[in-house]
Scaffold this motif. Structure first.
Motif, mmCIF file in Angstrom:
data_model
loop_
_atom_site.group_PDB
_atom_site.id
_atom_site.type_symbol
_atom_site.label_atom_id
_atom_site.label_comp_id
_atom_site.label_asym_id
_atom_site.label_seq_id
_atom_site.Cartn_x
_atom_site.Cartn_y
_atom_site.Cartn_z
ATOM 1 N N GLN A 8 101.248 -54.199 27.729
ATOM 2 C CA GLN A 8 99.798 -54.390 27.664
ATOM 3 C C GLN A 8 99.139 -53.855 28.924
ATOM 4 O O GLN A 8 99.448 -54.297 30.038
ATOM 5 C CB GLN A 8 99.476 -55.879 27.512
ATOM 6 C CG GLN A 8 97.983 -56.207 27.527
ATOM 7 C CD GLN A 8 97.735 -57.673 27.273
ATOM 8 O OE1 GLN A 8 97.936 -58.167 26.164
ATOM 9 N NE2 GLN A 8 97.326 -58.401 28.311
ATOM 10 N N ALA B 262 95.098 -52.350 30.506
ATOM 11 C CA ALA B 262 93.719 -52.840 30.478
ATOM 12 C C ALA B 262 93.018 -52.563 29.156
ATOM 13 O O ALA B 262 92.000 -53.195 28.853
ATOM 14 C CB ALA B 262 92.923 -52.205 31.623
ATOM 15 N N ARG C 91 91.566 -67.911 35.147
ATOM 16 C CA ARG C 91 91.041 -66.862 34.288
ATOM 17 C C ARG C 91 92.002 -65.677 34.213
ATOM 18 O O ARG C 91 92.083 -64.998 33.182
ATOM 19 C CB ARG C 91 89.675 -66.411 34.807
ATOM 20 C CG ARG C 91 89.014 -65.352 33.955
ATOM 21 C CD ARG C 91 88.606 -65.915 32.583
ATOM 22 N NE ARG C 91 87.365 -66.670 32.676
ATOM 23 C CZ ARG C 91 86.854 -67.379 31.681
ATOM 24 N NH1 ARG C 91 87.495 -67.451 30.516
ATOM 25 N NH2 ARG C 91 85.716 -68.043 31.841
ATOM 26 N N TYR C 92 92.749 -65.439 35.276
ATOM 27 C CA TYR C 92 93.679 -64.314 35.283
ATOM 28 C C TYR C 92 94.727 -64.457 34.183
ATOM 29 O O TYR C 92 95.118 -63.474 33.544
ATOM 30 C CB TYR C 92 94.346 -64.187 36.657
ATOM 31 C CG TYR C 92 94.711 -65.500 37.313
ATOM 32 C CD1 TYR C 92 95.946 -66.093 37.115
ATOM 33 C CD2 TYR C 92 93.793 -66.160 38.139
ATOM 34 C CE1 TYR C 92 96.278 -67.307 37.710
ATOM 35 C CE2 TYR C 92 94.102 -67.368 38.734
ATOM 36 C CZ TYR C 92 95.348 -67.936 38.513
ATOM 37 O OH TYR C 92 95.673 -69.145 39.092
ATOM 38 N N LEU D 262 92.935 -63.969 30.694
ATOM 39 C CA LEU D 262 92.714 -62.562 30.369
ATOM 40 C C LEU D 262 94.008 -61.874 29.938
ATOM 41 O O LEU D 262 93.991 -60.976 29.093
ATOM 42 C CB LEU D 262 92.101 -61.836 31.567
ATOM 43 C CG LEU D 262 90.695 -62.276 31.959
ATOM 44 C CD1 LEU D 262 90.277 -61.624 33.266
ATOM 45 C CD2 LEU D 262 89.690 -61.951 30.860
ATOM 46 N N GLU E 269 93.102 -62.029 23.801
ATOM 47 C CA GLU E 269 92.375 -60.789 23.556
ATOM 48 C C GLU E 269 90.881 -61.043 23.374
ATOM 49 O O GLU E 269 90.047 -60.247 23.788
ATOM 50 C CB GLU E 269 92.940 -60.090 22.317
ATOM 51 C CG GLU E 269 92.307 -58.739 22.049
ATOM 52 C CD GLU E 269 92.936 -58.023 20.861
ATOM 53 O OE1 GLU E 269 92.432 -56.940 20.506
ATOM 54 O OE2 GLU E 269 93.924 -58.538 20.306
ATOM 55 N N SER F 234 89.101 -63.241 24.888
ATOM 56 C CA SER F 234 88.509 -63.404 26.211
ATOM 57 C C SER F 234 88.268 -62.047 26.867
ATOM 58 O O SER F 234 87.198 -61.786 27.423
ATOM 59 C CB SER F 234 89.416 -64.268 27.096
ATOM 60 O OG SER F 234 88.827 -64.471 28.357
ATOM 61 N N ARG F 235 89.263 -61.168 26.770
ATOM 62 C CA ARG F 235 89.081 -59.824 27.339
ATOM 63 C C ARG F 235 87.924 -59.108 26.667
ATOM 64 O O ARG F 235 87.087 -58.477 27.334
ATOM 65 C CB ARG F 235 90.368 -59.006 27.183
ATOM 66 C CG ARG F 235 91.521 -59.491 28.037
ATOM 67 C CD ARG F 235 92.629 -58.452 28.121
ATOM 68 N NE ARG F 235 93.163 -58.106 26.814
ATOM 69 C CZ ARG F 235 94.107 -58.791 26.173
ATOM 70 N NH1 ARG F 235 94.597 -59.888 26.732
ATOM 71 N NH2 ARG F 235 94.548 -58.412 24.999
ATOM 72 N N THR F 236 87.856 -59.205 25.347
ATOM 73 C CA THR F 236 86.785 -58.543 24.596
ATOM 74 C C THR F 236 85.426 -59.076 25.007
ATOM 75 O O THR F 236 84.447 -58.321 25.131
ATOM 76 C CB THR F 236 87.001 -58.756 23.090
ATOM 77 O OG1 THR F 236 88.268 -58.202 22.711
ATOM 78 C CG2 THR F 236 85.902 -58.093 22.279
ATOM 79 N N ILE G 36 84.450 -57.590 28.388
ATOM 80 C CA ILE G 36 84.127 -56.172 28.233
ATOM 81 C C ILE G 36 82.728 -56.034 27.650
ATOM 82 O O ILE G 36 81.932 -55.186 28.079
ATOM 83 C CB ILE G 36 85.182 -55.474 27.345
ATOM 84 C CG1 ILE G 36 86.520 -55.388 28.093
ATOM 85 C CG2 ILE G 36 84.708 -54.079 26.943
ATOM 86 C CD1 ILE G 36 87.677 -54.930 27.233
#
Length: 501
Positions: free
Chosen positions: A87, A89, A167-168, A171, A175, A177-179, A182
């Motif tokens: 995985q 970024a 949060r690290y 993330l 997915e 959360s990452r979205t 972004i």
């Protein structure tokens, strides 16, 4: 086929950490434990976009050699051949790892690597029998040893506070959360570009203020040692931005962090992001038109559409936003008659029936505003501008020429929440001075959120500020709307939390 050690029965995290530290100690003995010479050349999402629709028969003759790096999220060891999921970024891509391609030593090392390790891989693209784009690995390197195990691989972090606090990890494993973050970045970038395209100059104003101002809020207090004076974290950039309008910058904006030493809730974080913008020769009607355009543009850029879903209900930013006075909102949404909406006694009785305060000194506009907050605000789901706010609750706004009891101010409500606050600015220095003195009297009477008197701001106004409109938009709340997030903490990377015990 046997899964990696991470799928074995649950083991104490301290034991797993100890085992990983032992592995790291062994790696250190072999040479450089954390190499810094591997350069990935490809991203997962780009590879999938370019080659995801090709069959293996189309792909293999091209001999597409790729170099990727990222965190190992899944691993399946199957004798002399194994699969791993890397995985980066942008997304995930599968690795196909074999003893024949790597050699005994490298393949054996791979089998002992852990989920969460950061690895680099080089190899040829191909499609598996199930049609998944994968890398047939020819070179594999361990770049960073992960000393802590990831959360249970299929669920990520399940404790909500842990998601905010770490949060690290959130993330890495979620997915959605990452979205979400972004989308936040896209929204903020689109707003910034939109402002510049419409002739606004982006500026930076102080975050440490000698006098807090620009909003009714309790500030954070600190001390500047070199100057030996009390300072405040800014509660709003408003008074500095208006100084720039005085100076001749006719359109300015700032996407800024502000701080208010108040409560924490699903809608409030002590440290938050907003955008404030000011335009000379605009009034509150111009501001409403522009604010509507800003939000519609941000929604389209971040989500692809201005028709959104929030908490299971539709929010339509495409249609023109409704506009209602405080008084009209009471009639439309609180069931009052036209007569009752203008009757102080009727308003006071309705407030008391709701269990709300109705101080004897409140004027008619204040009673209307108090009942609006108690009975109407939460009902405003579709975008609605509320206008004609009383002077008493709008110390920086210009009074209406036709009705001096109200101001040329609006607030934008969506999903029952305030998203923006704007008004025709008060540019009468004497009127502004009198209103700030009234705020000082309130502060002396015990109102911690009342404003201070800012003599330099009054001095700036005395030089003359052109007719001006200004507005603040809550960026965090906007991102909540765009990403269908129930809490402001879901859209702030590192929200304020009580100190970890």
């Amino acid at each position: 086929m046997s899964d990696s050690a991470q799928t074995a029965p649950a083991t104490d995290d301290n034991q797993l950490i100890a085992e990983r530290r032992e592995k790291l100690a062994a790696i250190r003995l072999q040479g450089v434990a954390f190499p810094n010479d591997f350069k990935p050349k490809h991203r997962a999402v780009d590879l999938i976009r370019q080659h995801g629709d090709e069959s293996n028969e189309e792909l293999e003759p091209q001999a597409v050699n790729v170099v990727v790096a990222g965190r190992m999220m899944l691993k399946r060891v199957m004798g002399k051949a194994s699969f791993g999921t890397l995985q980066d970024a942008t997304g995930r891509i599968q690795l196909f790892v074999t003893k024949d391609a790597l050699g005994d030593a490298a393949y054996d090392a791979f089998k002992h690597w852990d989920l969460g390790d950061i690895i680099g891989a080089e190899g040829l693209l191909f499609k598996t029998k199930t049609g998944e784009l994968s890398v047939r690995v020819t070179t594999l390197r361990l770049l960073t040893k992960s000393l802590r195990p990831l959360p249970e691989k299929f669920h990520g972090l399940t404790d909500q506070e842990q998601k905010y606090r770490q949060r690290y990890v959130d993330l890495m494993t979620d997915e959605d959360s990452r979205t979400r973050f972004i989308a936040r970045s896209k929204a903020v970038s689109s707003i910034r570009n939109f402002m510049v395209e419409h002739g606004f100059l982006e500026v930076e104003t102080p975050m440490l203020h000698p006098i807090p101002g620009g909003a009714n809020a309790k500030p954070f207090v600190t001390h500047h040692n070199a100057l030996d004076q009390q300072m405040f974290l800014r509660i709003a950039p408003e008074l500095y931005l208006k100084r720039l309008i005085v100076g001749g910058f006719e359109r300015v904006f700032e996407i800024n962090r502000s701080f208010r030493n108040e409560g924490i809730s699903v809608r409030h974080n002590p440290e938050f992001t907003m955008m404030e913008f000011y335009a000379a020769y605009w009034n509150h009607h111009d501001l409403m038109d522009f604010t509507e355009s800003v939000l519609r543009h941000a929604a389209r850029m971040a989500t692809g559409s201005a028709t959104l879903s929030y908490a299971g209900k539709t929010v339509d930013l495409d249609r023109p936003f409704a506009r209602l006075s405080v008084r009209d909102a009471l009639v439309v949404h609180a069931g009052l008659s036209e007569v009752e909406a203008g009757d102080a006694h009727a308003l006071r009785e309705r407030l008391k029936a709701l269990g709300e305060e109705a101080p004897a000194h409140w004027s008619l506009p204040e009673l209307q505003f108090g009942l609006f907050e108690a009975a109407v605000e939460a009902k405003l789901w579709q975008p609605t501008f509320i206008i004609d706010y009383p002077v008493e609750v709008s110390p920086l706004a210009r009074a209406s020429d036709s009705n001096p009891a109200i101001t040329e101010r609006f607030e934008l409500f969506i999903t029952g929440r305030e998203y923006a606050n704007g008004f025709s600015e008060l540019n009468d220095a004497e009127d502004q001075a009198a209103r700030l003195m009234s705020q000082v009297a309130n502060k002396n009477a015990g109102d911690e959120e009342a404003m201070y008197y800012d003599a330099d701001f009054i001095r700036a106004l005395e030089y003359g500020m052109p007719p001006t409109g200004g507005c603040g938009i809550g960026i965090d709340r906007l991102i909540m709307l765009l990403t269908d997030s129930p809490s402001i903490r879901d859209v702030i990377l590192f929200p304020s939390l009580r100190k970890e015990s």
